[in-house]
Design a protein around this motif. Structure first.
Motif, PDB file in Angstrom:
ATOM      1  N   GLY A  14      -2.401 -18.347  -0.014  1.00 19.17           N
ATOM      2  CA  GLY A  14      -3.492 -18.506   0.932  1.00 19.17           C
ATOM      3  C   GLY A  14      -4.506 -17.366   0.915  1.00 19.17           C
ATOM      4  N   ASP A  15      -4.229 -16.278   0.163  1.00 20.35           N
ATOM      5  CA  ASP A  15      -5.185 -15.177   0.036  1.00 20.35           C
ATOM      6  C   ASP A  15      -6.380 -15.575  -0.831  1.00 20.35           C
ATOM      7  N   GLU A  16      -6.180 -16.593  -1.668  1.00 21.38           N
ATOM      8  CA  GLU A  16      -7.268 -17.027  -2.555  1.00 21.38           C
ATOM      9  C   GLU A  16      -8.275 -17.880  -1.785  1.00 21.38           C
ATOM     10  N   ASP A  17      -9.518 -17.794  -2.210  1.00 21.09           N
ATOM     11  CA  ASP A  17     -10.563 -18.604  -1.590  1.00 21.09           C
ATOM     12  C   ASP A  17     -10.945 -19.759  -2.510  1.00 21.09           C
ATOM     13  N   SER A  18     -11.987 -20.463  -2.178  1.00 24.80           N
ATOM     14  CA  SER A  18     -12.384 -21.633  -2.954  1.00 24.80           C
ATOM     15  C   SER A  18     -12.869 -21.270  -4.360  1.00 24.80           C
ATOM     16  N   TYR A  19     -13.120 -19.992  -4.620  1.00 28.65           N
ATOM     17  CA  TYR A  19     -13.528 -19.556  -5.951  1.00 28.65           C
ATOM     18  C   TYR A  19     -12.340 -19.226  -6.845  1.00 28.65           C
ATOM     19  N   GLY A  20     -11.125 -19.329  -6.306  1.00 29.58           N
ATOM     20  CA  GLY A  20      -9.924 -19.125  -7.105  1.00 29.58           C
ATOM     21  C   GLY A  20      -9.483 -17.684  -7.269  1.00 29.58           C
ATOM     22  N   HIS A  21      -9.986 -16.780  -6.436  1.00 29.48           N
ATOM     23  CA  HIS A  21      -9.516 -15.395  -6.466  1.00 29.48           C
ATOM     24  C   HIS A  21      -9.326 -14.914  -5.028  1.00 29.48           C
ATOM     25  N   VAL A  22      -8.625 -13.796  -4.871  1.00 29.22           N
ATOM     26  CA  VAL A  22      -8.365 -13.252  -3.540  1.00 29.22           C
ATOM     27  C   VAL A  22      -9.711 -12.932  -2.887  1.00 29.22           C
ATOM     28  N   ASN A  23      -9.877 -13.406  -1.667  1.00 28.35           N
ATOM     29  CA  ASN A  23     -11.120 -13.228  -0.934  1.00 28.35           C
ATOM     30  C   ASN A  23     -11.342 -11.763  -0.600  1.00 28.35           C
ATOM     31  N   ASN A  24     -12.604 -11.324  -0.644  1.00 30.01           N
ATOM     32  CA  ASN A  24     -12.930  -9.920  -0.425  1.00 30.01           C
ATOM     33  C   ASN A  24     -12.456  -9.392   0.925  1.00 30.01           C
ATOM     34  N   VAL A  25     -12.475 -10.174   1.969  1.00 28.49           N
ATOM     35  CA  VAL A  25     -12.066  -9.662   3.278  1.00 28.49           C
ATOM     36  C   VAL A  25     -10.572  -9.369   3.347  1.00 28.49           C
ATOM     37  N   ARG A  26      -9.782  -9.994   2.497  1.00 29.68           N
ATOM     38  CA  ARG A  26      -8.331  -9.733   2.488  1.00 29.68           C
ATOM     39  C   ARG A  26      -8.019  -8.302   2.052  1.00 29.68           C
ATOM     40  N   TYR A  27      -8.909  -7.715   1.245  1.00 27.97           N
ATOM     41  CA  TYR A  27      -8.652  -6.363   0.752  1.00 27.97           C
ATOM     42  C   TYR A  27      -8.488  -5.363   1.893  1.00 27.97           C
ATOM     43  N   PHE A  28      -9.243  -5.516   2.961  1.00 24.79           N
ATOM     44  CA  PHE A  28      -9.113  -4.572   4.072  1.00 24.79           C
ATOM     45  C   PHE A  28      -7.736  -4.677   4.728  1.00 24.79           C
ATOM     46  N   GLN A  29      -7.162  -5.865   4.742  1.00 22.57           N
ATOM     47  CA  GLN A  29      -5.788  -6.012   5.238  1.00 22.57           C
ATOM     48  C   GLN A  29      -4.810  -5.330   4.287  1.00 22.57           C
ATOM     49  N   PHE A  30      -5.050  -5.456   2.974  1.00 23.63           N
ATOM     50  CA  PHE A  30      -4.193  -4.780   1.998  1.00 23.63           C
ATOM     51  C   PHE A  30      -4.219  -3.273   2.216  1.00 23.63           C
ATOM     52  N   LEU A  31      -5.414  -2.719   2.459  1.00 23.89           N
ATOM     53  CA  LEU A  31      -5.535  -1.280   2.690  1.00 23.89           C
ATOM     54  C   LEU A  31      -4.780  -0.875   3.949  1.00 23.89           C
ATOM     55  N   GLU A  32      -4.932  -1.662   5.005  1.00 17.76           N
ATOM     56  CA  GLU A  32      -4.234  -1.367   6.256  1.00 17.76           C
ATOM     57  C   GLU A  32      -2.726  -1.432   6.074  1.00 17.76           C
ATOM     58  N   ASP A  33      -2.238  -2.467   5.415  1.00 21.56           N
ATOM     59  CA  ASP A  33      -0.786  -2.597   5.197  1.00 21.56           C
ATOM     60  C   ASP A  33      -0.236  -1.399   4.434  1.00 21.56           C
ATOM     61  N   ALA A  34      -0.937  -0.983   3.369  1.00 24.88           N
ATOM     62  CA  ALA A  34      -0.482   0.163   2.583  1.00 24.88           C
ATOM     63  C   ALA A  34      -0.519   1.441   3.416  1.00 24.88           C
ATOM     64  N   ARG A  35      -1.591   1.625   4.194  1.00 25.89           N
ATOM     65  CA  ARG A  35      -1.739   2.816   5.037  1.00 25.89           C
ATOM     66  C   ARG A  35      -0.605   2.913   6.047  1.00 25.89           C
ATOM     67  N   VAL A  36      -0.304   1.825   6.731  1.00 19.47           N
ATOM     68  CA  VAL A  36       0.773   1.828   7.736  1.00 19.47           C
ATOM     69  C   VAL A  36       2.114   2.107   7.063  1.00 19.47           C
ATOM     70  N   HIS A  37       2.315   1.514   5.895  1.00 20.35           N
ATOM     71  CA  HIS A  37       3.568   1.736   5.164  1.00 20.35           C
ATOM     72  C   HIS A  37       3.719   3.221   4.804  1.00 20.35           C
ATOM     73  N   LEU A  38       2.681   3.817   4.235  1.00 20.47           N
ATOM     74  CA  LEU A  38       2.754   5.226   3.846  1.00 20.47           C
ATOM     75  C   LEU A  38       2.873   6.135   5.063  1.00 20.47           C
ATOM     76  N   MET A  39       2.075   5.903   6.083  1.00 20.74           N
ATOM     77  CA  MET A  39       2.089   6.791   7.248  1.00 20.74           C
ATOM     78  C   MET A  39       3.382   6.700   8.049  1.00 20.74           C
ATOM     79  N   SER A  40       4.164   5.665   7.807  1.00 25.14           N
ATOM     80  CA  SER A  40       5.449   5.517   8.486  1.00 25.14           C
ATOM     81  C   SER A  40       6.601   6.087   7.667  1.00 25.14           C
TER      82      SER A  40
END
Length: 154
Positions: A14-40
């Motif tokens: 579901g991260d992919e959009d109608s163009y067949g690649h991960v949608n640009n707005v999902r990247y900010f969630q990826f950054l947040e997930d990685a940040r929380v993981h590292l900071m914890s």
């Protein structure tokens, strides 16, 4: 220990959009997930999150991202590389690279990013100084400047 930390990233169909690649707005969630993981993660018997008292939290002050290549859904984990690029009085900047696989060799960098985080008091809503312990944890992750293609303006 390397200042660059690699956080595996499970992509969802579901991260992919109608163009067949991960949608640009999902990247900010990826950054947040990685940040929380590292900071914890523990660092010298303490995680950054554990160093915060109930009155303090971090907020995103600024985000900048440069997309380099499409990222497509795969059952193989992608990766977010993460490190500290600067530590100020009440803020710090993290650098990121989002890659299509965990293994560095043969991977493609889909995006690079920089995020400025600010330590804030809940009671006043104002920035507060990072403690020496917090600064030590952040400096243990020191790495290079984010390799943006276009020079950043300040």
């Amino acid at each position: 220990m390397s200042p660059v930390h690699t956080i595996p990233l499970s992509l969802r169909f579901g991260d992919e959009d109608s163009y067949g690649h991960v949608n640009n707005v999902r990247y900010f969630q990826f950054l947040e997930d990685a940040r929380v993981h590292l900071m914890s993660r523990p660092a010298a018997q303490n995680s950054f999150m554990d160093s915060l008292d109930p009155d303090h939290f971090t907020l995103v002050g600024r985000q900048e991202i440069e997309y380099r290549a499409p990222l497509n859904f795969s059952t193989r984990p992608a990766a977010v590389d993460l490190w500290t690029t600067a530590v100020g009085a009440s803020s710090f900047e993290l650098g990121y690279a989002v890659r299509d696989r965990v293994e560095v060799e043969g991977s493609t960098t889909a995006a690079v990013a920089a995020v400025t985080m600010v330590l804030v008091s809940r009671s006043t809503g104002r920035p507060v100084r990072l403690s020496e312990g917090q600064r030590g944890i952040l400096h243990s992750w020191d790495g290079p400047a984010v390799p943006f293609r276009r020079p950043r303006t300040r």
